[in-house]
Design a protein around this motif. Structure first.
Motif, short mmCIF file in Angstrom:
data_model
loop_
_atom_site.label_atom_id
_atom_site.label_comp_id
_atom_site.label_asym_id
_atom_site.label_seq_id
_atom_site.Cartn_x
_atom_site.Cartn_y
_atom_site.Cartn_z
N ALA A 8 0.71 -1.42 -0.19
CA ALA A 8 0.38 0.42 0.45
C ALA A 8 0.49 1.23 -0.02
CB ALA A 8 -1.28 0.02 1.13
N GLY A 9 2.07 1.20 0.29
CA GLY A 9 3.02 2.64 -0.48
C GLY A 9 4.20 2.67 1.30
N ALA A 10 4.23 1.85 1.92
CA ALA A 10 5.00 2.02 3.17
C ALA A 10 6.24 1.71 3.41
CB ALA A 10 4.47 1.04 3.90
N THR A 11 6.95 1.84 3.62
CA THR A 11 8.04 2.27 3.25
C THR A 11 9.04 1.30 5.23
OG1 THR A 11 8.82 4.57 1.76
CG2 THR A 11 10.73 3.16 2.78
N ILE A 12 10.05 -0.20 4.64
CA ILE A 12 10.29 -0.44 5.26
C ILE A 12 11.34 0.19 5.69
CG2 ILE A 12 11.58 -2.24 5.82
CD1 ILE A 12 10.58 -4.62 3.58
N THR A 13 11.51 0.08 7.40
CA THR A 13 12.70 0.57 7.71
C THR A 13 13.04 -0.20 8.64
OG1 THR A 13 10.91 1.22 10.09
CG2 THR A 13 11.21 2.92 8.00
N SER A 14 13.13 -1.44 9.00
CA SER A 14 13.59 -2.98 9.66
C SER A 14 12.45 -3.65 9.50
CB SER A 14 13.36 -2.05 11.09
OG SER A 14 14.63 -3.52 11.38
N PRO A 15 13.09 -4.91 8.73
CA PRO A 15 12.41 -5.63 8.55
C PRO A 15 12.19 -6.40 9.53
CG PRO A 15 15.11 -6.14 8.21
CD PRO A 15 14.81 -4.30 8.62
N ILE A 16 11.22 -7.55 8.77
CA ILE A 16 10.76 -8.55 9.83
C ILE A 16 12.05 -9.52 10.68
CG2 ILE A 16 8.97 -10.43 9.98
CD1 ILE A 16 7.36 -9.09 7.88
N ARG A 17 11.91 -9.92 11.80
CA ARG A 17 13.04 -10.55 12.50
C ARG A 17 12.70 -11.15 13.69
NH1 ARG A 17 15.86 -5.35 13.45
NH2 ARG A 17 16.82 -5.66 15.40
N ASP A 18 12.73 -12.08 13.94
CA ASP A 18 13.11 -12.44 15.04
C ASP A 18 13.67 -11.69 16.32
OD1 ASP A 18 11.57 -15.18 15.11
OD2 ASP A 18 13.30 -15.77 15.19
N ARG A 19 13.21 -10.63 17.49
CA ARG A 19 14.39 -10.42 18.22
C ARG A 19 13.42 -9.96 19.44
NH1 ARG A 19 13.71 -5.32 15.68
NH2 ARG A 19 12.41 -4.99 13.33
N ASP A 20 14.80 -9.15 20.38
CA ASP A 20 14.76 -9.66 21.59
C ASP A 20 13.07 -10.09 22.59
OD1 ASP A 20 17.03 -9.55 21.25
OD2 ASP A 20 17.52 -7.38 22.93
N GLY A 21 13.40 -10.82 23.47
CA GLY A 21 12.08 -11.34 24.83
C GLY A 21 11.53 -12.20 23.94
N GLY A 22 11.67 -13.15 22.31
CA GLY A 22 10.70 -13.66 21.75
C GLY A 22 9.67 -13.25 20.43
N LEU A 23 9.37 -11.65 20.66
CA LEU A 23 8.98 -10.70 19.74
C LEU A 23 9.80 -11.33 18.54
CD1 LEU A 23 9.45 -8.07 21.01
CD2 LEU A 23 7.46 -9.02 20.98
#
Length: 144
Positions: free
Chosen positions: A92-107
């Motif tokens: 829809a036109g958003a810009t990725i600033t940080s890609p999807i990934r596993d993060r701290d705390g299981g997020l």
């Protein structure tokens, strides 16, 4: 669930004053795991997370030069929901600033900026569940 949560970027030195105001003066409850330098609060179905500016800027990749500055988080029920909503936002036109990934705390999450420059995170956590009141609950003890 699609419960929205508001993250506010603040100078690290302000966390103690914010804790005094919200917890001591207003009676809000701390919520979630104890994260040094951060403050997670809940009153009813409202969840606010105060995080240090440097951490949020590094995690999100979004230009967060203003103080305070908010990044909106949308919690979803599965990792597949993260993938789908993130892809839909980019389409829809958003810009990725940080890609999807596993993060701290299981997020599991990714950050993007919408066409108006607002910051967003789509996130799944194994500890978060919808509560009976429609708000988020954690599979962790609530602290005061």
């Amino acid at each position: 669930m699609d419960q929205a949560l508001h993250m506010l970027m603040v100078p690290a030195g302000d966390i103690a004053a914010l804790r005094k105001f919200y917890v001591d003066d207003l009676g809000w409850h701390t919520w979630g795991p104890d994260m040094p330098g951060s403050l997670m609060l809940r009153a009813g179905t409202v969840v606010i997370v105060f995080v240090p500016r440097d951490y949020l800027a590094a995690e999100s990749g979004i230009d967060l030069s203003a103080t305070p500055r908010a990044v909106n988080a949308i919690f979803v029920e599965t990792k597949a929901d993260v993938d789908a909503q993130f892809a839909g936002a980019i389409a829809a036109g958003a810009t990725i600033t940080s890609p999807i990934r596993d993060r701290d705390g299981g997020l599991y999450s990714g950050y993007f900026a919408d066409p108006d420059g607002n910051g967003w995170e789509i996130v799944w956590s194994p500890a978060m569940r919808p509560g009976a009141d429609g708000g988020l609950t954690l599979a962790l003890p609530q602290t005061d």
